[in-house]
Motif scaffolding. Sequence first.
Motif, mmCIF file in Angstrom:
data_model
loop_
_atom_site.group_PDB
_atom_site.id
_atom_site.type_symbol
_atom_site.label_atom_id
_atom_site.label_comp_id
_atom_site.label_asym_id
_atom_site.label_seq_id
_atom_site.Cartn_x
_atom_site.Cartn_y
_atom_site.Cartn_z
ATOM 1 N N GLU A 1 -41.244 -7.168 51.918
ATOM 2 C CA GLU A 1 -42.129 -8.323 51.927
ATOM 3 C C GLU A 1 -41.307 -9.458 52.484
ATOM 4 O OE1 GLU A 1 -44.207 -9.608 48.589
ATOM 5 O OE2 GLU A 1 -44.032 -7.713 47.536
ATOM 6 N N LYS A 2 -41.965 -10.584 52.630
ATOM 7 C CA LYS A 2 -41.212 -11.785 52.979
ATOM 8 C C LYS A 2 -40.141 -11.953 51.919
ATOM 9 C CE LYS A 2 -41.722 -16.527 53.314
ATOM 10 N NZ LYS A 2 -42.432 -17.508 52.526
ATOM 11 N N HIS B 1 -39.972 -16.325 41.595
ATOM 12 C CA HIS B 1 -40.478 -14.997 41.244
ATOM 13 C C HIS B 1 -39.777 -13.949 42.089
ATOM 14 C CE1 HIS B 1 -43.979 -16.976 39.455
ATOM 15 N NE2 HIS B 1 -44.078 -17.688 40.554
ATOM 16 N N ASN C 1 -42.515 -8.192 41.189
ATOM 17 C CA ASN C 1 -43.935 -8.137 41.527
ATOM 18 C C ASN C 1 -44.583 -6.964 40.776
ATOM 19 O OD1 ASN C 1 -43.334 -5.797 42.942
ATOM 20 N ND2 ASN C 1 -43.362 -6.804 44.942
#
Lengths: 396, 396
Positions: free
Chosen positions: A208-209, A278, A281
């Motif tokens: 992901e980014k 964060h 996930n």
Amino acid sequence: MSSSNTVYRASTTAPVNIAVIKYWGKRDTALNLPTNSSLSVTLSQKSLRTHTTASCSESFSGPDTLILNGEKEDIQSSKRTQACLKHLRSLRQELESKDASLPKLSKWTLRLVSANNFPTAAGLASSAAGFAALVRAIADLYELPQSPKELSLIARQGSGSACRSLMGGYVAWRAGTNEDGSDSLAEEVAPLSHWPEMRALILIVSAEKKGVPSTAGMQTTVETSTLAPARFKEIVPQRMQEIEKAIKERDFETFARITMQDSNSFHAICLDSWPPIHYLNDVSRAAMNAVETANRKAGKLICAYTFDAGPNAVIYYLAEHAHQVAGVFRNILPQVPGWEGEFGGSIRPNEYGGLEQKTLMTLKAGVSRVICTAVGGGPEKVERHLVDARGNAVVD
Amino acid sequence: MSSSNTVYRASTTAPVNIAVIKYWGKRDTALNLPTNSSLSVTLSQKSLRTHTTASCSESFSGPDTLILNGEKEDIQSSKRTQACLKHLRSLRQELESKDASLPKLSKWTLRLVSANNFPTAAGLASSAAGFAALVRAIADLYELPQSPKELSLIARQGSGSACRSLMGGYVAWRAGTNEDGSDSLAEEVAPLSHWPEMRALILIVSAEKKGVPSTAGMQTTVETSTLAPARFKEIVPQRMQEIEKAIKERDFETFARITMQDSNSFHAICLDSWPPIHYLNDVSRAAMNAVETANRKAGKLICAYTFDAGPNAVIYYLAEHAHQVAGVFRNILPQVPGWEGEFGGSIRPNEYGGLEQKTLMTLKAGVSRVICTAVGGGPEKVERHLVDARGNAVVD
């Protein structure tokens, strides 16, 4: 006989380490001094390693250079790399000043070439292995007498966690209290041979980014988290004592509980930062869930998750529980790459009832590869050089 | 003229409240005494309310009964409901003992009927509104002279956060220090009229398996989180002062920052519990991301997220920023129900560039309905009864 064309070379490989007591927070950003001690397991270089050659020659001219994975790195503007090189040169200079017969390597241009055996796309932080290899290779090139513990102080200035990659087995990084960082260094808690059964399964979560970079994130936490001070001052020091005892006694259950609690504590202070950070996930949480389920089924703690500054899960377990732990993931994720090699090849899929459908689906959709590895040894001197005898980089 | 067949009735509606300083942790589980003070915004009963009728009659026999949303509840084995009823009866008895002309309602069987105007499927905790309505309706039936503040002590024994639903506007629940809980009660910080522009957009996240129930979760946190003590002792008391001042000064930016920080702090101590408790999921984080983006675009804090023990987001903002905040969500989620009524109907979709594709997709896939509401008033006495003059429950 040496001439001014002689190229001096030393090569080393260095391991990755994954902390079980997390380093998150600097009390001094220039010196990379941490807010708390930390502890890691050094992982086998059969799976993950950086290979670095340090070379120098009177005939080399211009500034020091570093080629990393085939790309030239800008080390001139990297204060951290410069701090390491300066420190290593000064140690070499001490030797040279005591023994005039030694070649003046400290004055010469360094050519450094480094390569990882794992894809950058794996999303694993490689800076720890990278700086450990750099420091170890140059120390060997310079024939420095310093111990790994002493060298760890130098590697720490490159990347904090790099200090823990200068030793194998189970390694503590003592936060220290001196303002100049002279007591902030790594120490072996137990060697590989003390508890060689430790295994690590890494679940790489589909790219992901990238999240908040760790240096920036740490500072945000130190400056804004109101929960963090208790972690720095009381919680981690207590856990360090407990987990060192657990390692010495090979008490996996205590090791596992503290590992999971400390990972959660680290991510808790990230969430408590402002703005919040964060790294976990839904895939990370599915991995936690699968670990909790395996432990529940076993009726004791046979595996432990830990997460660094990203969603990838690292799951520690003992070799005897490979089928009950890694086998579950092999069954869920038969299609992903990584189920091979010394630590992965023998893992049989475990047909497994207890997991919720949602956890299964989330893992299947979210994990792109696995790495099957184990506790391993420290840096190793190797004869294969990434710089040839004329001083040119060779392809790894 | 009353006969033994006379049915005495009183009906009330009571609001939901959503905390901005969270209640998480009991210092006494029997009395529902909290580890820290908390503060909430009472939400408009136009959107969310519980309607309750309390009735009694000399002619009613058998145990007290409660019909909730058409289903008979087992209140005999609910210690909390029994504690509320006992306390209310004793207050009625005091009146009866002072004035012999009063009917002896305290001796008679209670028939209670209650209905929510929002679907249980919405995943909103209804116990706060439920116990507030129950206590208020019985207090009215018994013609008790006690103030909402005094009654809040009774509602607290039913459900901690219910004490905050006995008043409108901005309400603090003082943790108190007395062992018997006599100083653990709700207090109005500011009435609805002080700051009526506060709006709340609730994003209901598609139903999943329910997480850890809050009573059990709170105890896990109190018993195991090593970060929680700092929150209970230092962090929340400080935030209470700051947010009360912000409310008094109608300082939305400070209100918003503290609201978000305190939600994150609460979820941080959940993650730090053992075993860890997760209420936020990727949809929740996408909502946080959208709120952060709206604030960044505005160059100041114009909205604030907060999350209770589940993934639903509550987003506070001021009416003047409806387009910049709620409009973004209306644009992303045009198809979900809930964009109507006094607070939702006028929100125009905001074509909006700044959000990442992933955030958009996660919200679209994960939000099943919205509720557009605002700060509102306290319980209201109503003439529509859910028990008819003969003592039978009527359909709401």
